[in-house]
Write an enzyme that holds these catalytic residues in place. Structure first.
Site, short mmCIF file in Angstrom:
data_model
loop_
_atom_site.label_atom_id
_atom_site.label_comp_id
_atom_site.label_asym_id
_atom_site.label_seq_id
_atom_site.Cartn_x
_atom_site.Cartn_y
_atom_site.Cartn_z
N GLU A 1 0.72 -1.20 0.16
CA GLU A 1 -0.07 0.13 0.04
C GLU A 1 0.90 1.11 0.04
O GLU A 1 1.71 1.35 0.88
CB GLU A 1 -0.81 0.18 1.23
N ARG B 1 4.57 -12.90 9.72
CA ARG B 1 4.94 -11.48 9.71
C ARG B 1 6.38 -11.69 10.12
O ARG B 1 6.67 -12.18 11.49
CB ARG B 1 4.09 -10.62 10.54
N LYS C 1 4.40 0.70 9.35
CA LYS C 1 4.54 1.99 8.74
C LYS C 1 3.97 3.16 9.36
O LYS C 1 4.20 4.04 9.56
CB LYS C 1 3.70 1.71 7.33
P1 ATP Z 1 2.60 -2.15 7.98
O1 ATP Z 1 2.01 -2.93 9.10
O2 ATP Z 1 4.00 -1.91 8.15
O3 ATP Z 1 1.88 -1.00 7.50
P2 ATP Z 1 1.38 -3.65 5.85
O4 ATP Z 1 1.03 -5.15 5.88
O5 ATP Z 1 0.15 -2.67 6.27
O6 ATP Z 1 2.49 -3.35 6.76
P3 ATP Z 1 1.75 -3.34 3.07
O7 ATP Z 1 2.13 -2.18 2.16
O8 ATP Z 1 0.18 -3.66 3.03
O9 ATP Z 1 2.14 -3.01 4.39
O10 ATP Z 1 2.57 -4.83 2.79
C1 ATP Z 1 2.86 -5.16 1.68
C2 ATP Z 1 3.14 -6.67 1.60
O11 ATP Z 1 4.34 -6.89 2.92
C3 ATP Z 1 2.01 -7.28 2.24
O12 ATP Z 1 1.81 -8.44 1.57
C4 ATP Z 1 2.47 -7.72 3.67
O13 ATP Z 1 1.94 -8.83 4.17
C5 ATP Z 1 3.89 -7.93 3.73
N1 ATP Z 1 4.55 -7.43 5.02
C6 ATP Z 1 4.38 -6.17 5.68
N2 ATP Z 1 4.93 -6.36 6.66
C7 ATP Z 1 5.67 -7.41 6.79
C8 ATP Z 1 6.45 -7.94 7.86
N3 ATP Z 1 6.75 -7.53 8.86
N4 ATP Z 1 7.22 -9.17 7.65
C9 ATP Z 1 6.61 -9.87 6.37
N5 ATP Z 1 5.76 -9.19 5.48
C10 ATP Z 1 5.23 -8.10 5.69
MG MG Z 2 -1.40 -3.37 4.55
#
Ligand code: ATP
Ligand code: MG
Length: 557
Positions: free
Chosen positions: A38, A262, A272
């Site tokens: 995102e 994760r 983020k």
């Molecule tokens: P955040 O909680 O940091 O905002 P998010 O999952 O909302 O992370 P996205 O931009 O939606 O962030 O993530 C893009 C991809 O990266 C998704 O497939 C998500 O599952 C993966 N991802 C995000 N954070 C992690 C993590 N700590 N470990 C493994 N994969 C991750």
């Molecule tokens: Mg997300």
């Protein structure tokens, strides 16, 4: 906790096993994965794991990986983030097949919603979000139907069209799937598919005032792109049922969702939202502050793509959440930089040494290897002079028994140059040592025969005449507690107050020409990367990592 481990031939991880079985069963000829960020922040080390997994799979198996921006939330997204994400993925060494945006499917998704309405599987609900929450029930109690649940197809179609045309204010209505308000999976209790949001979108501008929810965009986007293996993190396990239900009801390409754990690092936040707070409230100097666990921060800190890929490879893919030792990340960058970085000498806490029997006017050329791990890197010239700097900690007026560095009457070797012996000290009015007077041993230059002279220590040094002042930014962990997320109160209360220490040191003149991003090993001090803030007049270096793990040492004490 995963710490340093031996790298060996790895067996397949569980997702690779699934894919291999799928390919062998002839289910697919090639696989398609996607990395779906995102664009509401910069990528961090957790994302690196997902990038390595998704792109790694299609390196190993036939197929390709798309980059898809999951941009269905107009208020938090921005093109600045889109650009940084693309830059970071490329820097990590991966290239996507297609650059795609969930927002490009807004028309298609709207069409899907109409289809569900026609099938009697979606309805417009006039309830407020509080009313919806109240009727939702609890995991142990069924929910209750909304009073708007039984609207006719025609009424729903008309109302949904009006929602789209901007007739209603934000939050006044939603489109919901009509599934089962008593479902054991709470997410199946008539989940919201669309919400009204009169907001400007970074790509579609003001074209839309209704936006699909994650659950009505993600799986559908996967399906539109015929993604075979849609990999996400464990918190989406309960969403899988809805993911499958929507695909089935719409009769579209059956993508499948798989979940992995994760990745969380100790002493680090990887969210983020929290990272954005650190930036906005100026606890750090931007997203690429070298203390940040963002890919751009790690890059500026001196991390290499190879070291990050190695780290992701070592931690692998797990089914259950666990905490990973940030020491492993540091170990990986040490391993890589040890092989590749040029050796240079820099004195970070200078103490002047005067070699009283060395001629004042002379600058003698010495040779030192650029990288003992890589003979091809060759040798470089350094100039030796009567006055030099050594590290203050490398001299002790009253040495302890096991002290093999410089002390009155004791000898040390200066790296690439001569053996010297300390004779006397000069002190200021406070009793602090300002100079050490030494003599050098003739014919003891590196490479000359010095049998009979017993010297245990070798020190790095910089000529006082030729050395250049450099700003050195010594970084330490940004948080002083291991599990930041589990601590009570505000996570920012646990910021390490000593995470940055800026000093001025003296470096050999070659470092003046360091290009931003270039990494060096400062002998005995660690790995340092040239920062873009620096200039030839005043180079700036970021300490990437010390040569040894100081935290592990502190823990032993
Ligand atoms: P955040 O909680 O940091 O905002 P998010 O999952 O909302 O992370 P996205 O931009 O939606 O962030 O993530 C893009 C991809 O990266 C998704 O497939 C998500 O599952 C993966 N991802 C995000 N954070 C992690 C993590 N700590 N470990 C493994 N994969 C991750
Ligand atoms: Mg997300």
């Amino acid at each position: 906790m995963i710490t340093e481990e031996k790298k060996e031939e790895k067996s397949l991880n569980f997702i690779e096993e699934i894919i291999e079985a799928d390919l062998q069963a002839g289910k697919y000829k090639e696989i398609i994965t996607r990395f779906p960020p995102e664009p509401n922040g910069y990528l961090h080390i957790g994302h690196a794991s997902s990038i390595c997994l998704n792109f790694g799979l299609t390196k190993k198996f036939p197929g390709y990986t798309n980059l898809r921006f999951d941009d269905t939330n107009p208020t938090t997204e921005d093109t600045e983030y889109v650009e940084s994400i693309k830059n970071d993925i490329r820097w990590m060494g991966f290239e996507w097949e297609n650059e795609l945006y969930a927002s490009d499917y807004f028309d298609t998704l709207y069409g899907y919603a109409i289809q569900l309405i026609h099938k009697g599987l979606a309805y417009v609900d006039d309830s407020s979000s509080e009313e919806i929450a109240t009727l939702k029930g609890t995991p142990s109690e069924p929910g209750r139907n909304s009073p708007f649940r039984d609207r006719s197809v025609e009424e729903n179609r008309l109302l949904f069209e009006q929602m789209k045309n901007g007739t209603f204010p934000d939050g006044s209505r939603t489109l919901r799937a009509k599934i089962d308000m008593a479902h054991t999976n709470m997410l199946m209790r008539d989940p919201i598919l669309y919400r009204i949001k009169h907001a400007h979108h970074h790509r579609t501008g003001n074209n839309w005032c209704i936006y699909p929810m994650y659950d009505f965009a993600h799986g559908q986007s996967d399906s539109i792109e015929t993604v075979t293996h849609s990999i996400c993190t464990l918190e989406f396990v309960p969403h899988r049922e809805l993911y499958d239900w929507l695909i089935e009801q719409l009769g579209i390409y059956p993508s499948h969702q798989y979940e992995f754990a994760r990745r969380n690092l100790n002493y680090t936040v990887t969210s983020k939202r929290k990272l954005l707070q650190l930036v906005q409230e100026k606890h750090v100097n931007g997203w690429d502050d070298p203390r940040m666990p963002t890919i751009s921060g790690l890059r500026r800190r001196g991390y290499t793509p190879a070291s990050i890929r190695d780290f992701c490879d070592r931690i692998g893919v797990a089914r259950r959440e666990n905490m990973i030792d940030v020491g492993l990340l540091e170990f990986c960058v040490r391993e890589d930089l040890n092989k590749t970085s040029l050796r240079r000498m820099a004195v970070l806490d200078p103490l002047k040494v005067v070699i009283t029997n060395f001629p004042e006017e002379l600058s003698e050329t010495c040779l030192s290897e650029n990288n003992p791990e890589d003979i091809a890197a060759g040798m470089r010239e350094i100039l030796f002079t009567r006055e030099i700097f050594i590290e203050r900690e490398d001299f002790m007026e009253v040495p302890s028994k096991k002290y093999f560095r410089l002390a009155p009457g004791k000898m040390v070797r200066l790296k690439g140059a001569y053996i010297i012996q300390a004779e006397s000290v000069v002190k200021d009015e406070n009793g602090e040592i300002t100079e050490v007077h030494c003599t050098y041993v003739e014919n003891s230059k590196s490479g000359q025969d010095t049998t009979g002279i017993n010297v245990k220590g070798t020190l790095h040094w910089v000529s006082a005449k030729h050395g250049v002042p450099v700003e050195v930014r010594l970084y330490d962990r940004l948080f002083s507690v291991e599990n930041v997320a589990s601590e009570e109160g505000d996570f920012k209360d646990y910021i390490n107050p000593d995470s940055l220490n800026i000093i001025t040191g003296y470096a050999e003149p070659a470092l003046r020409d360091a290009k931003p991003g270039e990494s060096f090993q400062f002998l005995r001090k660690g790995y340092f990367a040239a920062d873009p803030d620096g200039s030839t007049e005043k180079p700036v270096f970021n300490r990437t990592v010390t040569l040894r793990d100081n935290w592990a040492k502190a823990a032993e004490k």
